[in-house]
Design an enzyme around this catalytic site. Sequence first.
Site, mmCIF file in Angstrom:
data_model
loop_
_atom_site.group_PDB
_atom_site.id
_atom_site.type_symbol
_atom_site.label_atom_id
_atom_site.label_comp_id
_atom_site.label_asym_id
_atom_site.label_seq_id
_atom_site.Cartn_x
_atom_site.Cartn_y
_atom_site.Cartn_z
ATOM 1 N N ASP A 1 -3.014 -0.614 10.498
ATOM 2 C CA ASP A 1 -3.184 -0.704 9.048
ATOM 3 C C ASP A 1 -3.847 -2.001 8.592
ATOM 4 O OD1 ASP A 1 -1.966 1.730 8.805
ATOM 5 O OD2 ASP A 1 -0.072 0.975 8.010
ATOM 6 N N GLY B 1 4.150 -6.269 6.747
ATOM 7 C CA GLY B 1 3.664 -7.105 7.840
ATOM 8 C C GLY B 1 2.164 -7.037 8.013
ATOM 9 N N SER B 2 1.592 -5.842 7.894
ATOM 10 C CA SER B 2 0.142 -5.682 8.039
ATOM 11 C C SER B 2 -0.604 -6.396 6.924
ATOM 12 C CB SER B 2 -0.224 -4.194 8.035
ATOM 13 O OG SER B 2 0.315 -3.531 9.156
ATOM 14 N N LYS C 1 0.856 -1.190 0.000
ATOM 15 C CA LYS C 1 0.000 0.000 0.000
ATOM 16 C C LYS C 1 0.887 1.233 0.000
ATOM 17 C CE LYS C 1 0.811 1.274 4.497
ATOM 18 N NZ LYS C 1 1.519 2.518 4.917
#
EC number: 2.7.1.148
Length: 289
Positions: free
Chosen positions: A137, A103-104, A11
């Site tokens: 996130d 990671g999110s 993102k």
Amino acid sequence: MSAMRWPAPAKLNLFLHVNGRRPDGYHELQTLFIFLNHGDWLEFEPLTDTDLLTLSPAIPGVPDEQNLIIRAARLLQARLPSQQGAHIRLEKVLPMGGGIGGGSSDAATTLVALNHLWQAGLSEDELAELGVQLGADVPVFVRGKAAFAEGVGERLQPVELPSAWYLVLKPDCHVATAAVFQDPDLPRDTPKMALHNLLEGEWKNDCELLVKKRHPEVANALGWLLEYAPSRMTGTGACVFAQFEDEVAAREVLAKVPKGWDGFVAKGENISPLFAALQQVSDWGIAKR
């Protein structure tokens, strides 16, 4: 059931405004998320009659109790009526500490994919509630739509953004999100604005000046990229990006990136590749790359 591959896309924060600090220590933010057609891949092989979870390859320096993929799977396991497990294989593409959601996104893909494969039946809202326990996130990745976010990032309003291509550079440094938000020099006084005013205004990242001071590598990458297009940092860094009207223009600049720098070109997506994969699975029973 055989193993299935699912995307965990990157993102960008097209802008990031820090509006204040709450009594609990969290920060009030306004930010605009868009997805990229570039990211990690996760392969899940469901297991029945066991709660065994394995992840390969192991991420150096990250034990299971801190790994967001394992933590996401365990949160979902706690909602199951019977034991189910999984072998999980991670194809890591996105950098750690880059501000592009690695990671999110991995955590969200784990929640969405295992909810489907384990037939857990949790709603999108329920998955997002689990996700926010893992990181601010994670819910936007679970919901899978480009969004304007407020609060600590939990209040999401879907948006439709114009088609664009992005060149993303990863400076050779790791930026710790917690350290940025704990720094006394971080600006925390950007006034809150209505979305329509933000969309028409000049976009900025309130964390950028601080991170540039703490990490010269970020300042160098931004300075280089600004020679070709308006550029900003995403999230708390370290990645920086520039927007282009088409892929050819973005790749022309990528070809000029100094030797030793990492970068990639990707298309902005209003609908996450993860959401598209889930729709495909629901329609055809398979997930394809």
